[in-house]
Design an enzyme around this catalytic site. Structure first.
Site, PDB file in Angstrom:
ATOM      1  NE  ARG A 110      -7.819   3.973  -4.983  1.00 49.71           N
ATOM      2  CZ  ARG A 110      -7.701   2.606  -4.611  1.00 49.71           C
ATOM      3  NH1 ARG A 110      -6.772   2.305  -4.125  1.00 49.71           N
ATOM      4  NH2 ARG A 110      -8.949   2.060  -4.507  1.00 49.71           N
TER       5      ARG A 110
ATOM      6  CG  HIS B 223     -10.916   1.254  -0.010  1.00 51.02           C
ATOM      7  ND1 HIS B 223     -10.039   1.675  -0.756  1.00 51.02           N
ATOM      8  CD2 HIS B 223     -10.675   0.113   0.810  1.00 51.02           C
ATOM      9  CE1 HIS B 223      -9.084   0.673  -0.491  1.00 51.02           C
ATOM     10  NE2 HIS B 223      -9.243   0.013   0.338  1.00 51.02           N
TER      11      HIS B 223
ATOM     12  CD  GLU C  14      -7.751  -4.646  -3.065  1.00 54.69           C
ATOM     13  OE1 GLU C  14      -7.814  -5.276  -2.026  1.00 54.69           O
ATOM     14  OE2 GLU C  14      -6.298  -4.538  -3.231  1.00 54.69           O
TER      15      GLU C  14
ATOM     16  CG  ASN D 252      -5.592  -1.998  -5.463  1.00 48.07           C
ATOM     17  OD1 ASN D 252      -5.423  -0.977  -6.410  1.00 48.07           O
ATOM     18  ND2 ASN D 252      -6.625  -2.061  -4.683  1.00 48.07           N
TER      19      ASN D 252
ATOM     20  CE1 TYR E 199      -0.114  -3.509  -0.953  1.00 49.51           C
ATOM     21  CE2 TYR E 199      -2.128  -4.101  -2.158  1.00 49.51           C
ATOM     22  CZ  TYR E 199      -1.413  -3.077  -1.488  1.00 49.51           C
ATOM     23  OH  TYR E 199      -1.836  -1.936  -1.128  1.00 49.51           O
TER      24      TYR E 199
ATOM     25  CD  GLU F 134      -4.773  -0.387  -2.363  1.00 50.46           C
ATOM     26  OE1 GLU F 134      -4.338  -1.445  -1.775  1.00 50.46           O
ATOM     27  OE2 GLU F 134      -6.127   0.124  -2.300  1.00 50.46           O
TER      28      GLU F 134
HETATM   29  C1  BG6 Z   1      -5.737  -3.938  -0.328  1.00 56.76           C
HETATM   30  C2  BG6 Z   1      -6.569  -2.790   0.261  1.00 56.76           C
HETATM   31  O1  BG6 Z   1      -6.248  -5.146   0.071  1.00 56.76           O
HETATM   32  O2  BG6 Z   1      -4.484  -4.085   0.307  1.00 56.76           O
HETATM   33  C3  BG6 Z   1      -5.918  -1.863   1.328  1.00 56.76           C
HETATM   34  O3  BG6 Z   1      -7.263  -2.266  -0.740  1.00 56.76           O
HETATM   35  C4  BG6 Z   1      -5.166  -2.471   2.060  1.00 56.76           C
HETATM   36  O4  BG6 Z   1      -7.115  -1.075   1.857  1.00 56.76           O
HETATM   37  C5  BG6 Z   1      -4.047  -3.307   1.353  1.00 56.76           C
HETATM   38  O5  BG6 Z   1      -4.574  -1.990   3.453  1.00 56.76           O
HETATM   39  C6  BG6 Z   1      -3.101  -3.832   2.132  1.00 56.76           C
HETATM   40  O6  BG6 Z   1      -3.490  -4.816   2.782  1.00 56.76           O
HETATM   41  P1  BG6 Z   1      -3.218  -5.237   4.329  1.00 56.76           P
HETATM   42  O7  BG6 Z   1      -4.247  -6.272   4.628  1.00 56.76           O
HETATM   43  O8  BG6 Z   1      -1.916  -5.404   4.531  1.00 56.76           O
HETATM   44  O9  BG6 Z   1      -3.718  -3.997   4.958  1.00 56.76           O
END
Ligand code: BG6
Length: 477
Positions: free
Chosen positions: A80, A124, A170, A299, A301, A378
């Protein structure tokens, strides 16, 4: 025995990795490219970690062949990446820059030659600065036509080669930073303008999905949503209400608009009361319903945990961009919700909760509410990595993170989720927008810091680990 088969990842599962143009390409003004809002914003004093910017980034623009060869060596099934709008239209619209398109020809052809499925992100965050200057970018409905024209240019060029497309990356995170926190360009802090720009972005997203159906038959398109599932801090009714508020304001506001073509009820009622609701013109909601996605890009995290926040309480706060653990303050909207640390979860050095179960919950919530296939576009761990004396990078913490999250994907599929693929963030180390080069995500270490470096590529331990996971089709997990 039968259970074992059920646990397998599908044979056509897209084992992938991801990047974004501004974070990897560099070559910020090469071959006719115009400036993006990030090219300008990062040069303003105090905006990014130690003034880092993407002028060179990890020089992917000049190292495409080397990088794709590493992807092939790893066995990636999907990559991607995003296209830089001002590389294609230096002024945002008007004359097309053939050299910009030619770069993505090279990348896409090289991926295909190595049997790697391209997953193309249309946007993006690197808006052409010309459109910001001309009419205020996302705050003006003129952007809908300009974005559509740019996207159709890419559809026509790549329809036969690219099956998987991501519309906006995002929108929720980018516009919250851009118009509420003032941490992304154009660095505004105004909730009314935030909801207005965000509404226009929904219209643009729907318009390009509608156009996609005509130009890319057989293709699949959807937005990538930064989904941080909300948790309640406790079963106290006040915490449960705060959690409901947070899920509706920070997640469903986007997801329902994308997938159902409407805004969630309580949030809309609240914003009409405060005078911050977006202006919805006749035809807007019809357009949203005509431009719903084929799949949702996720995405993921971390999860966020919420508690009650009285009127006069905590307001929206910026996150830790230094990697000094424990420096992220509580953030919220008075009267609705505020974040609180989750005592059950460890965090990264940037205070992001590590929660693989949260990923399973995320996938289940989305799949069951919207009934759409999902793709992890992501997921990954940003950490300080060390190039050790043996010339290697021993990122066992990243392997542990990815391993546990892939297990969660597998469990979500057992729960009935249709998951098309998993793109780890990121393939090589990248520029983290606000956190500089020291917050690393890649399977491939890039020898550079805020000052620069040789840009040499070094495979981390996680590279070899993911290589064997892919080779086994996930059986070694
Ligand atoms: C997402 C984005 O917010 O998370 C990425 O789509 C980004 O571009 C990733 O790098 C991780 O966030 P960060 O702030 O740790 O780079």
């Amino acid at each position: 025995m039968h259970h074992h088969k059920f646990n397998d990842f599908p044979t056509d599962f897209l084992w992938g990795a991801a990047s974004a143009a501004y974070q990897v390409e560099g070559a910020w003004d090469a071959d006719g490219k115009g400036p993006s809002v990030w090219d300008i914003f990062t040069k303003l004093p105090g905006k990014t970690f130690e003034g880092s910017n993407g002028d060179v980034a990890v020089d992917h623009y000049h190292r495409v062949e080397e990088d794709v060869a590493l992807m092939a060596e790893m066995g990636l099934k999907a990559y991607r990446f995003s296209v830089s709008w001002p590389r294609i239209f230096p002024n945002g619209r008007g004359e097309v820059n053939e050299a910009g398109l030619a770069f993505y020809d090279r990348l896409i052809d090289s991926l295909i030659a190595h049997g790697i499925e391209p997953v193309l992100t249309l946007y993006h965050w690197d808006l052409p600065q010309a459109l910001q200057d001309e009419y205020g970018g996302w705050e003006d409905r003129r952007i809908i036509d300009d974005f559509e024209h740019y996207c159709v240019t890419l559809y026509q060029r790549f329809a036969g080669k690219v099956k998987y497309w991501v519309s906006l990356n995002e929108q929720n995170y980018n516009l919250t930073n851009a118009y509420q926190l003032g941490t992304h360009p154009p660095a505004v802090q105004d909730r009314k303008r935030f909801f207005a720009a965000n509404h226009i972005a929904f219209l643009a997203n729907a318009r390009v999905i509608k156009a996609f159906r005509q130009h890319v038959p057989g293709g699949l398109i959807g937005p990538s949503f930064a989904y941080s599932p909300a948790y309640p801090a406790s079963c106290a009714p006040s915490d449960m209400l705060a959690f409901e508020n947070a899920e509706e304001f920070t997640n469903l506001w986007w997801l329902d608009a994308y997938c159902f073509g409407r805004y969630p009820q309580a949030a809309l009622a609240y914003l009409r009361e405060t005078g911050e609701a977006p202006e919805i013109l006749p035809g807007d909601l019809e357009l949203l319903r005509e431009g719903t996605p084929d799949y949702i890009g996720v995405n993921y995290y971390y999860t966020l945990t919420f508690t009650d926040n009285p009127l006069g309480g905590q307001t929206m706060q910026r996150i830790n961009t230094t990697g000094q653990k424990g420096t992220t303050p509580s953030s919220g909207v008075p009267g609705l919700y505020k974040t609180t640390p989750n005592p059950h979860l460890e965090t990264s050095n940037w205070d992001w909760a590590i929660d693989p179960t949260g990923m399973r919950i995320a996938l289940r919530r989305l799949s069951s509410r919207y009934g759409l296939p999902l793709m992890i576009t992501e997921n990954g761990l940003g950490e300080f990595d060390k190039l050790t004396a043996d010339g290697q990078v021993h990122d066992d913490y990243r392997i542990a993170y990815l391993h546990s999250h892939l297990k969660a994907c597998q469990e979500a599929m057992q729960d009935g989720v249709e998951l098309l693929g998993y793109c780890a963030w990121s393939f090589t180390d990248i520029l983290s927008w606000l956190n500089g080069y020291q917050k690393r995500y890649g399977f491939v270490y890039v020898d550079r810091d805020e000052q620069g470096g040789t840009l040499r590529r070094i495979k981390k331990d996680s590279f070899h680990w993911y290589q064997s996971v892919i080779a086994s089709g996930g059986k070694t997990l």
